[in-house]
Design a protein around this motif. Sequence first.
Motif, mmCIF file in Angstrom:
data_model
loop_
_atom_site.group_PDB
_atom_site.id
_atom_site.type_symbol
_atom_site.label_atom_id
_atom_site.label_comp_id
_atom_site.label_asym_id
_atom_site.label_seq_id
_atom_site.Cartn_x
_atom_site.Cartn_y
_atom_site.Cartn_z
ATOM 1 N N ILE A 80 -1.615 -29.204 43.957
ATOM 2 C CA ILE A 80 -2.710 -29.894 43.282
ATOM 3 C C ILE A 80 -3.312 -29.012 42.188
ATOM 4 O O ILE A 80 -3.593 -29.483 41.073
ATOM 5 N N ARG A 81 -3.500 -27.721 42.482
ATOM 6 C CA ARG A 81 -4.055 -26.807 41.487
ATOM 7 C C ARG A 81 -3.175 -26.781 40.227
ATOM 8 O O ARG A 81 -3.676 -26.803 39.100
ATOM 9 N N PHE A 82 -1.867 -26.734 40.435
ATOM 10 C CA PHE A 82 -0.932 -26.748 39.315
ATOM 11 C C PHE A 82 -1.052 -28.038 38.515
ATOM 12 O O PHE A 82 -1.197 -28.024 37.279
ATOM 13 N N LEU A 83 -1.008 -29.172 39.188
ATOM 14 C CA LEU A 83 -0.988 -30.452 38.491
ATOM 15 C C LEU A 83 -2.310 -30.745 37.784
ATOM 16 O O LEU A 83 -2.317 -31.365 36.716
ATOM 17 N N VAL A 84 -3.419 -30.298 38.349
ATOM 18 C CA VAL A 84 -4.716 -30.514 37.693
ATOM 19 C C VAL A 84 -4.743 -29.827 36.330
ATOM 20 O O VAL A 84 -5.167 -30.416 35.323
ATOM 21 N N ARG A 85 -4.283 -28.584 36.279
ATOM 22 C CA ARG A 85 -4.312 -27.863 34.997
ATOM 23 C C ARG A 85 -3.293 -28.427 34.025
ATOM 24 O O ARG A 85 -3.557 -28.519 32.814
ATOM 25 N N ILE A 86 -2.126 -28.813 34.530
ATOM 26 C CA ILE A 86 -1.114 -29.422 33.664
ATOM 27 C C ILE A 86 -1.638 -30.731 33.079
ATOM 28 O O ILE A 86 -1.460 -31.015 31.884
ATOM 29 N N ALA A 87 -2.302 -31.530 33.898
ATOM 30 C CA ALA A 87 -2.842 -32.803 33.426
ATOM 31 C C ALA A 87 -3.874 -32.587 32.324
ATOM 32 O O ALA A 87 -3.925 -33.339 31.343
ATOM 33 N N ALA A 88 -4.710 -31.571 32.489
ATOM 34 C CA ALA A 88 -5.712 -31.286 31.466
ATOM 35 C C ALA A 88 -5.051 -30.892 30.150
ATOM 36 O O ALA A 88 -5.507 -31.285 29.061
ATOM 37 N N ALA A 89 -3.956 -30.122 30.232
ATOM 38 C CA ALA A 89 -3.252 -29.715 29.019
ATOM 39 C C ALA A 89 -2.539 -30.885 28.349
ATOM 40 O O ALA A 89 -2.397 -30.922 27.124
ATOM 41 N N ALA A 90 -2.075 -31.857 29.143
ATOM 42 C CA ALA A 90 -1.349 -33.000 28.594
ATOM 43 C C ALA A 90 -2.270 -34.085 28.055
ATOM 44 O O ALA A 90 -1.839 -34.892 27.215
ATOM 45 N N ASP A 91 -3.489 -34.143 28.518
ATOM 46 C CA ASP A 91 -4.420 -35.219 28.166
ATOM 47 C C ASP A 91 -4.446 -35.476 26.653
ATOM 48 O O ASP A 91 -4.536 -34.531 25.870
#
Length: 313
Positions: free
Chosen positions: A127-138
């Motif tokens: 979850i920690r990984f995907l949260v930061r990736i999602a923020a970068a992709a937004d």
Amino acid sequence: MHPAPALRSADLGGTWGTLLLPLHADDTIDWDRTTHALDVLVAAGLDGIYVHGTAGEFHTLGEDEYDRINELVADTCTRHRVPFQIGASHMSAQTCLDRVRRARAVAPSAVQVTLPDWLPLSRTDVIRFLVRIAAAADPVPLVLYNPPHAKTQVAPDSYAAIRREVPSLIGVKVAGGDAAWFAAMREHAGDLAVFVPGHGLATGLRWGAAGSYSNVAALNPAGAVAWQRMMVEDPAGALDVERRIQRFLADHIDPLARQGYGNPALDKFLAHLGNWAEIGTRVRWPYASIEASFAERLRPIVRDRLPELFPTG
């Protein structure tokens, strides 16, 4: 040109084909043949095109090659109004994060990522990984690519928490499972679009899958589209085709996998067998390539066993 519209989970489905990398003898990319292969994929009528999965040898790419492929695919698919996804996967979380930012810049319909792959992740780490990736992709949505060989396997009961923390995750690319597995995914993954291997798509759709990032499209993209149409118009016939696809793979492709050839080599072998573009069978060092002449000898056999995948009209 206008950016591709971002996908939602309800929109994500069907048969997607990937761009394979034709290589010169020195392992450099043959850009002319790559462009031609992309043009064939665009003309085939697929639901979308994606790049930088395992079959696209993302793990071998230099960052300049990565960017050039992104620009080529974005330009071509945007001109032809074909949805496209950019894979930003890498074994390093830090490199993946950087690739996500650069993928976002070409405005894809979604970004695909794998989980970091040197050490396994806990559920909290995922979850920690995907949260930061999602923020970068937004504002571009995410698709999680979790193949069977990944060190971290995401179980169906993990997806409820992932969905709460990462609402921009719209789909998953997985090996799938039996009816019980699909029932668990419906319970925990909600409306996430579940993509299964191409050779199991007819059964997968019956159990709740949304589509496939398709190895059948690697064999012949136009044939994969024709077979998907059959799944609607003649479901029993489509299931018969699926059985024959799986028998052909068991007879001729699985033995190659047991000999140690990797998935990129197998997918390029399928493309050379299908003969829809000049892909070749060469994969990048240090991985072994399958002899092209073997695919050529099999061409009459695959057309005899699976004529539905080689439409002539």
